[in-house]
Design a protein around this motif. Structure first.
Motif, PDB file in Angstrom:
ATOM      1  N   GLU A 256      39.709  46.251 -19.799  1.00  0.00           N
ATOM      2  CA  GLU A 256      39.973  47.656 -20.112  1.00  0.00           C
ATOM      3  C   GLU A 256      40.904  48.262 -19.059  1.00  0.00           C
ATOM      4  O   GLU A 256      40.723  48.079 -17.861  1.00  0.00           O
ATOM      5  CB  GLU A 256      38.663  48.444 -20.127  1.00  0.00           C
ATOM      6  N   LYS A 257      41.924  48.962 -19.530  1.00  0.00           N
ATOM      7  CA  LYS A 257      42.925  49.574 -18.661  1.00  0.00           C
ATOM      8  C   LYS A 257      42.730  51.089 -18.707  1.00  0.00           C
ATOM      9  O   LYS A 257      42.949  51.718 -19.736  1.00  0.00           O
ATOM     10  CB  LYS A 257      44.316  49.181 -19.167  1.00  0.00           C
ATOM     11  N   ARG A 258      42.270  51.676 -17.584  1.00  0.00           N
ATOM     12  CA  ARG A 258      42.021  53.113 -17.528  1.00  0.00           C
ATOM     13  C   ARG A 258      43.245  53.812 -16.933  1.00  0.00           C
ATOM     14  O   ARG A 258      43.569  53.600 -15.772  1.00  0.00           O
ATOM     15  CB  ARG A 258      40.778  53.397 -16.685  1.00  0.00           C
ATOM     16  N   GLU A 259      43.908  54.613 -17.764  1.00  0.00           N
ATOM     17  CA  GLU A 259      45.172  55.236 -17.353  1.00  0.00           C
ATOM     18  C   GLU A 259      45.040  56.759 -17.260  1.00  0.00           C
ATOM     19  O   GLU A 259      44.295  57.385 -18.014  1.00  0.00           O
ATOM     20  CB  GLU A 259      46.276  54.890 -18.348  1.00  0.00           C
ATOM     21  N   ASP A 260      45.784  57.330 -16.311  1.00  0.00           N
ATOM     22  CA  ASP A 260      45.926  58.780 -16.239  1.00  0.00           C
ATOM     23  C   ASP A 260      47.268  59.085 -15.570  1.00  0.00           C
ATOM     24  O   ASP A 260      48.110  58.187 -15.429  1.00  0.00           O
ATOM     25  CB  ASP A 260      44.748  59.429 -15.501  1.00  0.00           C
ATOM     26  N   ASN A 261      47.491  60.336 -15.145  1.00  0.00           N
ATOM     27  CA  ASN A 261      48.794  60.695 -14.587  1.00  0.00           C
ATOM     28  C   ASN A 261      49.066  60.069 -13.227  1.00  0.00           C
ATOM     29  O   ASN A 261      50.171  60.162 -12.696  1.00  0.00           O
ATOM     30  CB  ASN A 261      48.940  62.226 -14.495  1.00  0.00           C
ATOM     31  N   ARG A 262      48.079  59.431 -12.634  1.00  0.00           N
ATOM     32  CA  ARG A 262      48.282  58.742 -11.355  1.00  0.00           C
ATOM     33  C   ARG A 262      48.738  57.297 -11.540  1.00  0.00           C
ATOM     34  O   ARG A 262      49.235  56.652 -10.632  1.00  0.00           O
ATOM     35  CB  ARG A 262      46.984  58.739 -10.539  1.00  0.00           C
ATOM     36  N   GLY A 263      48.485  56.735 -12.732  1.00  0.00           N
ATOM     37  CA  GLY A 263      48.745  55.308 -12.988  1.00  0.00           C
ATOM     38  C   GLY A 263      47.604  54.719 -13.785  1.00  0.00           C
ATOM     39  O   GLY A 263      47.099  55.351 -14.712  1.00  0.00           O
ATOM     40  N   PHE A 264      47.165  53.514 -13.424  1.00  0.00           N
ATOM     41  CA  PHE A 264      46.037  52.922 -14.152  1.00  0.00           C
ATOM     42  C   PHE A 264      45.146  52.121 -13.206  1.00  0.00           C
ATOM     43  O   PHE A 264      45.534  51.759 -12.098  1.00  0.00           O
ATOM     44  CB  PHE A 264      46.509  52.037 -15.315  1.00  0.00           C
ATOM     45  N   LEU A 265      43.912  51.845 -13.681  1.00  0.00           N
ATOM     46  CA  LEU A 265      42.920  51.091 -12.919  1.00  0.00           C
ATOM     47  C   LEU A 265      42.282  50.060 -13.831  1.00  0.00           C
ATOM     48  O   LEU A 265      41.987  50.345 -15.007  1.00  0.00           O
ATOM     49  CB  LEU A 265      41.868  52.044 -12.357  1.00  0.00           C
ATOM     50  N   VAL A 266      42.083  48.840 -13.300  1.00  0.00           N
ATOM     51  CA  VAL A 266      41.457  47.763 -14.067  1.00  0.00           C
ATOM     52  C   VAL A 266      40.366  47.124 -13.214  1.00  0.00           C
ATOM     53  O   VAL A 266      40.596  46.791 -12.054  1.00  0.00           O
ATOM     54  CB  VAL A 266      42.491  46.676 -14.467  1.00  0.00           C
ATOM     55  N   GLU A 267      39.173  46.982 -13.780  1.00  0.00           N
ATOM     56  CA  GLU A 267      38.078  46.271 -13.105  1.00  0.00           C
ATOM     57  C   GLU A 267      38.217  44.783 -13.426  1.00  0.00           C
ATOM     58  O   GLU A 267      37.853  44.347 -14.509  1.00  0.00           O
ATOM     59  CB  GLU A 267      36.727  46.803 -13.566  1.00  0.00           C
ATOM     60  N   SER A 268      38.748  44.017 -12.483  1.00  0.00           N
ATOM     61  CA  SER A 268      39.090  42.623 -12.771  1.00  0.00           C
ATOM     62  C   SER A 268      37.953  41.647 -12.521  1.00  0.00           C
ATOM     63  O   SER A 268      37.885  40.590 -13.147  1.00  0.00           O
ATOM     64  CB  SER A 268      40.313  42.199 -11.947  1.00  0.00           C
ATOM     65  N   VAL A 269      37.066  41.950 -11.570  1.00  0.00           N
ATOM     66  CA  VAL A 269      35.947  41.054 -11.270  1.00  0.00           C
ATOM     67  C   VAL A 269      34.682  41.874 -11.101  1.00  0.00           C
ATOM     68  O   VAL A 269      34.619  42.772 -10.262  1.00  0.00           O
ATOM     69  CB  VAL A 269      36.184  40.233  -9.975  1.00  0.00           C
ATOM     70  N   LYS A 270      33.682  41.567 -11.929  1.00  0.00           N
ATOM     71  CA  LYS A 270      32.340  42.119 -11.735  1.00  0.00           C
ATOM     72  C   LYS A 270      31.439  40.941 -11.387  1.00  0.00           C
ATOM     73  O   LYS A 270      31.364  39.976 -12.149  1.00  0.00           O
ATOM     74  CB  LYS A 270      31.840  42.799 -13.008  1.00  0.00           C
ATOM     75  N   GLU A 271      30.792  41.002 -10.245  1.00  0.00           N
ATOM     76  CA  GLU A 271      29.984  39.858  -9.846  1.00  0.00           C
ATOM     77  C   GLU A 271      28.697  40.283  -9.176  1.00  0.00           C
ATOM     78  O   GLU A 271      28.647  41.313  -8.510  1.00  0.00           O
ATOM     79  CB  GLU A 271      30.794  38.919  -8.939  1.00  0.00           C
ATOM     80  N   ARG A 272      27.650  39.476  -9.410  1.00  0.00           N
ATOM     81  CA  ARG A 272      26.344  39.728  -8.821  1.00  0.00           C
ATOM     82  C   ARG A 272      25.993  38.631  -7.820  1.00  0.00           C
ATOM     83  O   ARG A 272      24.834  38.375  -7.544  1.00  0.00           O
ATOM     84  CB  ARG A 272      25.289  39.817  -9.920  1.00  0.00           C
ATOM     85  N   THR A 273      27.033  37.967  -7.331  1.00  0.00           N
ATOM     86  CA  THR A 273      26.846  36.903  -6.355  1.00  0.00           C
ATOM     87  C   THR A 273      27.863  37.104  -5.233  1.00  0.00           C
ATOM     88  O   THR A 273      28.667  38.019  -5.278  1.00  0.00           O
ATOM     89  CB  THR A 273      27.018  35.522  -7.023  1.00  0.00           C
ATOM     90  N   GLY A 274      27.828  36.256  -4.232  1.00  0.00           N
ATOM     91  CA  GLY A 274      28.790  36.372  -3.137  1.00  0.00           C
ATOM     92  C   GLY A 274      30.126  35.777  -3.513  1.00  0.00           C
ATOM     93  O   GLY A 274      30.393  35.487  -4.673  1.00  0.00           O
ATOM     94  N   GLY A 275      30.992  35.599  -2.534  1.00  0.00           N
ATOM     95  CA  GLY A 275      32.250  34.961  -2.838  1.00  0.00           C
ATOM     96  C   GLY A 275      33.401  35.502  -2.035  1.00  0.00           C
ATOM     97  O   GLY A 275      33.218  36.174  -1.022  1.00  0.00           O
ATOM     98  N   GLN A 276      34.600  35.233  -2.519  1.00  0.00           N
ATOM     99  CA  GLN A 276      35.816  35.581  -1.797  1.00  0.00           C
ATOM    100  C   GLN A 276      36.865  36.051  -2.783  1.00  0.00           C
ATOM    101  O   GLN A 276      37.097  35.428  -3.829  1.00  0.00           O
ATOM    102  CB  GLN A 276      36.322  34.351  -1.037  1.00  0.00           C
ATOM    103  N   LEU A 277      37.515  37.160  -2.466  1.00  0.00           N
ATOM    104  CA  LEU A 277      38.597  37.697  -3.286  1.00  0.00           C
ATOM    105  C   LEU A 277      39.894  37.575  -2.497  1.00  0.00           C
ATOM    106  O   LEU A 277      39.948  37.924  -1.320  1.00  0.00           O
ATOM    107  CB  LEU A 277      38.319  39.161  -3.621  1.00  0.00           C
ATOM    108  N   PHE A 278      40.940  37.056  -3.136  1.00  0.00           N
ATOM    109  CA  PHE A 278      42.221  36.911  -2.453  1.00  0.00           C
ATOM    110  C   PHE A 278      43.345  37.051  -3.467  1.00  0.00           C
ATOM    111  O   PHE A 278      43.099  37.074  -4.674  1.00  0.00           O
ATOM    112  CB  PHE A 278      42.306  35.569  -1.706  1.00  0.00           C
ATOM    113  N   TYR A 279      44.577  37.202  -2.977  1.00  0.00           N
ATOM    114  CA  TYR A 279      45.696  37.359  -3.900  1.00  0.00           C
ATOM    115  C   TYR A 279      46.903  36.583  -3.392  1.00  0.00           C
ATOM    116  O   TYR A 279      46.964  36.183  -2.222  1.00  0.00           O
ATOM    117  CB  TYR A 279      46.059  38.833  -4.094  1.00  0.00           C
TER     118      TYR A 279
END
Length: 372
Positions: A256-279
């Motif tokens: 889901e892409k949530r847009e407004d006059n500032r731009g947009f926001l996307v929730e890319s990872v929902k997790e209930r465990t540990g881990g590592q996020l990188f790009y």
């Protein structure tokens, strides 16, 4: 290098052992074996003669005629012994028996009979024999309604069917990768034992397994969230569960892409465990990856630019491709035992977000290189 023959090479445990020896450990030479070799006496003799180690996994687990189970499994053992005797071969034989030896059923009785036959042969010939007593085995790519209740429940839940518990038994379980690593150790150390007990690594009820797998469906399939995976058992169950997803149809999962006059926001990872996020930033025409994992859970999400993500299951030729674009956010989760890569097919720099369920450890990367 020791030469290894695996009967039942295309089966559940056999395929995992074959892939581990060929793509991960790479310290043995594997002599390919196909089931029809049992019907070709000359071929079977030729194969046996070359083997330093023979891992006998081929067996009939279920059949409408119970007598056929006992008869078939006994005959397979007899054919191997006869081939060894005819060629004066004495490979280290590792035989997969079962804790069902203690039960009065055709499968358990056939396994006990086969183990005793190999034991007698080894003593008479001065050969090394290891009779594995294996508990219930579960893991990715097992055959539903045949190999394990975990495979059956996972398949049913993924395909929107309702699992039923016939008997809420307490099961002693071992994950297939844990079993494979123990067999690998036995081969390396040439461990001989006519009754070698493989220790279970988890004990739980059938109902408890179904509860966890149902939670995985609710979290992962319905809510697009990575479930809580704080123990190895839960991680192994999850990797087993998701192996029954039809990746051709399930991915990419659009976000889901949530847009407004500032731009947009996307929730890319929902997790209930540990881990590592990188790009990563990737230049046009560049490909990253060409490797696979045997335990890690990974999520790819291109947030800027265009890419093709390619996957191929180890040991197969079929390549699955996903074309993704940062303007239409989506994620693709990488199954274990699938080699994968990502290529920037756009004209500009590409930005990709990656998530893994574990923090990178340079001493244990769980990363094995293999071109897609």
């Amino acid at each position: 290098m020791k030469k290894i023959v695996i009967t039942g090479q295309s089966g559940f445990i056999g395929s995992h052992l074959y892939n581990y020896l060929k793509y991960v450990s790479k310290d043995f030479e594997i002599i390919p074996f196909e089931d029809h070799f049992f019907k070709d006496e000359a071929k079977l003799k030729s194969i046996v003669k070359k083997a330093d180690v023979l891992v006998h996994l081929a067996a009939l687990n279920r059949h409408n005629d119970p007598d056929e189970i006992f008869k078939t499994n006994k005959q397979l053992v007899e054919k191997i012994i006869n081939a060894c005797n005819a060629t004066n071969s004495k490979p280290h034989i590792i035989f997969a028996s079962s804790t069902q030896e203690a039960r009065d059923n055709p499968y358990g009785l056939s396994k006990k009979e086969g183990r005793l036959m190999f034991s007698k042969w080894a003593r008479e010939k001065g050969a090394t024999f290891t009779g594995l007593i294996i508990p219930n085995v579960f893991g990715p790519f097992g055959r539903p309604f045949y190999n394990s209740v975990v495979a059956t429940f996972s398949y049913q839940l993924i395909h929107n069917k309702t699992p039923k518990i016939e008997v809420d038994a307490r099961l002693k379980l071992i994950y297939v990768q844990e079993l494979i690593e123990e067999i690998h150790r036995i081969i390396h150390k040439t461990i001989g034992n006519e009754k070698y007990y493989i220790k279970h690594t988890e004990e739980t009820r059938v109902s408890e397994i179904l509860t966890i797998l149902t939670q995985y469906k609710n979290n992962y399939i319905i809510q697009n969230a990575i479930p809580e995976l704080q123990t190895e058992f839960k991680r192994n169950l999850f990797n087993t569960f998701r192996s029954y997803i039809d990746i051709d149809k399930f991915y990419p999962v659009y976000l889901e892409k949530r847009e407004d006059n500032r731009g947009f926001l996307v929730e890319s990872v929902k997790e209930r465990t540990g881990g590592q996020l990188f790009y990563s930033f990737t230049l046009p025409g560049i490909t990253r990856g060409n490797h696979f994992h045997i335990r890690k859970i990974e999520r790819f999400c291109v947030i800027k630019g265009q890419a093709i993500i390619r996957l191929r299951k180890i040991g197969t030729r079929k390549i699955v491709e996903y074309e993704v674009d940062g303007n239409n956010p989506a994620f693709i989760d990488i199954p274990i035992w699938y080699t994968h890569n990502i290529t920037n097919i756009g004209k500009d720099e590409m930005i990709t977000l990656f998530w893994s369920n574990e923090i990178f450890n340079p001493d244990d990367t769980d990363t094995f290189f293999e071109k897609v």
